[in-house]
Design a protein around this motif. Structure first.
Motif, mmCIF file in Angstrom:
data_model
loop_
_atom_site.group_PDB
_atom_site.id
_atom_site.type_symbol
_atom_site.label_atom_id
_atom_site.label_comp_id
_atom_site.label_asym_id
_atom_site.label_seq_id
_atom_site.Cartn_x
_atom_site.Cartn_y
_atom_site.Cartn_z
ATOM 1 N N TYR A 182 0.299 7.237 6.632
ATOM 2 C CA TYR A 182 -0.954 6.596 6.261
ATOM 3 C C TYR A 182 -1.240 5.524 7.291
ATOM 4 C CZ TYR A 182 1.857 2.650 4.846
ATOM 5 O OH TYR A 182 2.717 1.597 4.866
ATOM 6 N N ILE A 205 -6.252 6.807 -5.828
ATOM 7 C CA ILE A 205 -5.670 5.866 -4.856
ATOM 8 C C ILE A 205 -6.431 4.536 -4.918
ATOM 9 C CG2 ILE A 205 -5.294 5.379 -2.396
ATOM 10 C CD1 ILE A 205 -4.870 8.413 -1.993
ATOM 11 N N VAL A 259 -5.411 8.717 4.625
ATOM 12 C CA VAL A 259 -4.339 9.491 4.001
ATOM 13 C C VAL A 259 -4.444 10.937 4.474
ATOM 14 C CG1 VAL A 259 -3.401 10.293 1.794
ATOM 15 C CG2 VAL A 259 -4.397 8.012 1.950
ATOM 16 N N VAL A 304 1.118 12.808 -2.037
ATOM 17 C CA VAL A 304 0.681 12.028 -0.878
ATOM 18 C C VAL A 304 1.832 11.923 0.128
ATOM 19 C CG1 VAL A 304 -0.147 9.788 -0.080
ATOM 20 C CG2 VAL A 304 -1.022 10.744 -2.201
ATOM 21 N N VAL A 314 -10.980 5.086 0.768
ATOM 22 C CA VAL A 314 -9.938 6.051 1.105
ATOM 23 C C VAL A 314 -10.575 7.099 2.008
ATOM 24 C CG1 VAL A 314 -8.442 7.866 0.214
ATOM 25 C CG2 VAL A 314 -8.617 5.690 -0.991
ATOM 26 N N ILE A 370 -4.717 0.981 -6.039
ATOM 27 C CA ILE A 370 -4.691 -0.130 -5.080
ATOM 28 C C ILE A 370 -5.368 -1.351 -5.708
ATOM 29 C CG2 ILE A 370 -5.646 -0.951 -2.863
ATOM 30 C CD1 ILE A 370 -3.376 0.914 -2.300
ATOM 31 N N SER A 405 -8.652 10.728 -4.206
ATOM 32 C CA SER A 405 -9.206 9.585 -3.516
ATOM 33 C C SER A 405 -9.510 8.452 -4.506
ATOM 34 C CB SER A 405 -10.462 10.116 -2.833
ATOM 35 O OG SER A 405 -11.102 9.200 -2.134
ATOM 36 N N VAL A 430 0.852 -1.191 0.000
ATOM 37 C CA VAL A 430 0.000 0.000 0.000
ATOM 38 C C VAL A 430 0.886 1.238 0.000
ATOM 39 C CG1 VAL A 430 -1.712 1.291 1.323
ATOM 40 C CG2 VAL A 430 -1.879 -1.202 1.187
ATOM 41 N N GLU A 431 1.929 1.198 0.809
ATOM 42 C CA GLU A 431 2.856 2.327 0.899
ATOM 43 C C GLU A 431 3.489 2.598 -0.471
ATOM 44 O OE1 GLU A 431 5.245 2.492 4.377
ATOM 45 O OE2 GLU A 431 6.970 3.299 3.300
ATOM 46 N N LEU A 463 1.003 4.385 -2.594
ATOM 47 C CA LEU A 463 0.783 5.774 -2.152
ATOM 48 C C LEU A 463 1.957 6.672 -2.518
ATOM 49 C CD1 LEU A 463 -0.805 5.275 1.396
ATOM 50 C CD2 LEU A 463 -1.961 5.862 -0.736
ATOM 51 N N ILE A 475 -8.059 3.129 3.788
ATOM 52 C CA ILE A 475 -6.726 3.725 3.872
ATOM 53 C C ILE A 475 -6.902 5.172 4.297
ATOM 54 C CG2 ILE A 475 -4.596 4.241 2.628
ATOM 55 C CD1 ILE A 475 -5.312 2.091 0.636
#
Lengths: 433, 143
Positions: A357, A395, A374, A353, A409, A399, A392, A343-344, A347, A372
């Motif tokens: 998170y 992201i 953020v 971003v 998000v 993902i 949003s 996920v990191e 992002l 998530i």
């Protein structure tokens, strides 16, 4: 054809002698053919000839998901790609997936271990097996599929999704066995209620549920709502996929490991020393018979225990307790493995971003939901709603693309995600196991 | 001629608006106009204040995400069709309105704020009880 395989009732000494012989062949083969393995073994000064007993297994280096990543995609394969007839993939710890390959013999092996697992739950020729595991890169769908065919039962390859259609098929086709994740089984139970179908109208007898952790409470719920006997199955794509271990109908104390093919150990995740039988630790597997991608001492990161207590079914196979946790931060969201690091990675690839998170996992109804959080920094805040909504959405799409799982998000104010002194708390899991 | 507006990102949680207004009050900043735009997940507060630089600094210090944008203040003729005239000109010019909100002066020099609460009847009783003067729809509509 299959009831109890002869491998499953061997006395201990017989099993161990087969395991040792296979281990020796395996170690010689990977040392000969795979450079990364050879280098690792040379570094600790061990040669294939040093493996004289099963106790020598502990002298071999471990293999981890990182080794698979470092040799992405095919670096640990022992055969030329011409001999690989299938690829599958699972989540890696960052952007790259973990790729696994199978030769023709591997597919036969996989079909046969999966068939043996199904037989443990008394699935047999004549059964109509509703296979709701996802078909695709994920090993669940196709792995189960081939096993069902090898067993001689009838496979209904419905894959996941469209619950309403699934329950109609189950009723109309007369499905007797259900294969799905436990949470999807509960989802199907709800879909039956919505469609006005009484589970008593169905012919379901056994449910085989794996790919995610589930509690005793959840098992009871599945059994009550669907009117079947629910059993657990264990597997991971690196080892082969589903078909590594399975609960029989007598077993209340764990899953029989098909140890003639998958040699288990329990190690202390801190010292990495093997633990005595019965103690809880990290489960480690050595694949004894796989061709394309054999793994030596692969760290599953799953926490379990092993036991050799006799089972009422007559099998003498070693058993593993239901997985009680993980030694890493991997999450399982609707059957999909998710690492916070993945996920990191996504992002950080999105402009503006911040590296702060948090993942919030909860269960809404029967479904896992991942949100998530953020933080909205000044770099991305223009005062316009559409800009934030676009962020949003992008992201969510990234993902979904990268991890294969939908998420929510939640944009939050700066500094509202707790900063910790040491390792940040990236995950809040509100699902009650 | 343009006017500076500040926008503040609001998470959907209680007490955030009150916090912003008290930060501004403590710093002697007067709010001349405001609007809250909200979605299911978050909101944006837009403010016209008498000291933009100071407001931005104190809110930032208070932990809020703040941005500064230019907007245009147009005097709208106070009669039927007044706003329609402005918007016709905007449309004919090929412009789109991103957002707009009202800023009203009354003869006595006070402004009128319009609220909607989750429990409207209770809120009316509470506000009356606290001694606030509520403006009736007749008063608002009266020319």
């Amino acid at each position: 054809m299959i009831g109890i395989d002869e491998m499953e009732t061997l006395p201990r000494a017989g099993m161990e002698s087969i395991q040792l012989q296979r281990l020796q062949t395996l170690v010689a083969r990977v040392y000969d053919r795979v450079q990364p393995y050879r280098e690792k073994m040379d570094r600790v000064g061990i040669k294939p000839a040093h493996i004289r007993s099963l106790a020598d297994l502990r002298r071999l280096p471990f293999t981890t998901k990182d080794d698979l990543r470092d040799n992405y995609p095919y670096g640990l394969f022992t055969v030329p790609m011409d001999d690989v007839i299938r690829l599958h993939a699972s989540s890696g710890t960052t952007g790259k997936p973990t790729v696994v390959g199978y030769t023709e013999a591997d597919i036969q092996l996989w079909s046969s271990v999966m068939a043996r697992c199904l037989a443990m739950a008394d699935v047999h020729r004549g059964d109509l097996v509703h296979n709701a595991y996802g078909y695709g890169l994920f090993t669940g769908g196709l792995g189960a599929h081939y096993g069902i065919e090898a067993l001689g039962a009838t496979v209904i390859p419905v894959s996941g999704g469209n619950s309403k259609r699934q329950v109609t098929i189950m009723r109309d086709f007369g499905s007797t066995v259900l294969l799905s994740t436990p949470s999807y089984a509960l989802n199907l139970a709800d879909a039956m209620v919505d469609a006005g179908i009484d589970p008593a109208e169905l012919k379901l007898r056994v449910g085989i549920h794996g790919a995610e952790p589930w509690s005793v409470h959840m098992r009871q719920e599945v059994e009550r709502k669907l009117g079947l006997r629910a059993v657990d199955i264990y597997g991971l794509s690196e080892i082969i996929g589903p078909g590594v271990a399975m609960e029989c109908l007598h077993s209340e104390h764990g899953m029989h490991i098909l140890e003639d093919n998958f040699l288990p150990e329990i190690v202390d995740p801190n010292t990495m020393e093997p633990l005595p039988l019965g103690e809880e630790g990290e489960l480690v597997f050595t694949t004894l018979t796989k061709e394309a991608l054999p793994l030596i001492r692969y760290r599953t990161k799953d926490i379990s225990r092993l036991t050799l207590e006799p089972c009422a079914c007559g099998r003498t196979l070693i058993r593993m307790a239901k997985v009680s946790g993980r030694t890493d931060d991997m999450l399982i969201i609707r059957g999909v493995n998710v690492f916070p690091s993945q996920v990191e990675h996504v992002l950080m690839g999105i402009d503006g971003v911040e590296p702060h998170y948090q993942l919030e996992v909860s269960r809404e109804g029967n479904m896992d939901v991942m949100a998530i959080l953020v933080e909205v920094s000044e770099r991305i805040f223009s005062g316009e709603i559409k800009v934030l909504e676009r962020l949003s959405r992008s992201i969510q799409m990234e993902i979904k693309d990268m991890l294969g799982v939908s998420c929510k998000v939640r944009l939050v104010e700066p500094r509202s995600i707790q900063r910790s002194e040491g390792k940040a708390q990236r995950v809040i899991d509100r699902r009650t196991q | 001629m343009q006017v500076e507006q500040i926008a503040v990102f609001l998470e959907n949680k209680s007490g955030r608006l009150a916090e912003i207004t008290s930060i501004l009050a403590e710093n002697d900043i007067n709010i001349r106009a405001l609007s809250v735009a909200d979605t299911a997940d978050f909101g944006i507060l837009r403010l016209i204040v008498n000291d933009v630089t100071k407001a931005q600094a104190v809110l930032k210090k208070g932990g809020f995400t703040v941005s500064k944008t230019d907007v245009i203040a147009v005097a709208v003729p106070d009669r039927v069709g007044g706003l329609a005239e402005v918007l016709r000109a905007v449309t004919e010019g090929g412009y789109n309105v991103e957002y707009m909100y009202a800023y009203a002066h009354r003869a006595d020099g006070s402004a009128v704020m319009i609220f909607r609460f989750d429990a409207m009847a209770d809120a009316v009783a509470m506000l009356k009880d606290k001694g606030f003067a509520l403006v009736s729809s007749r008063e608002i509509c009266a020319t």
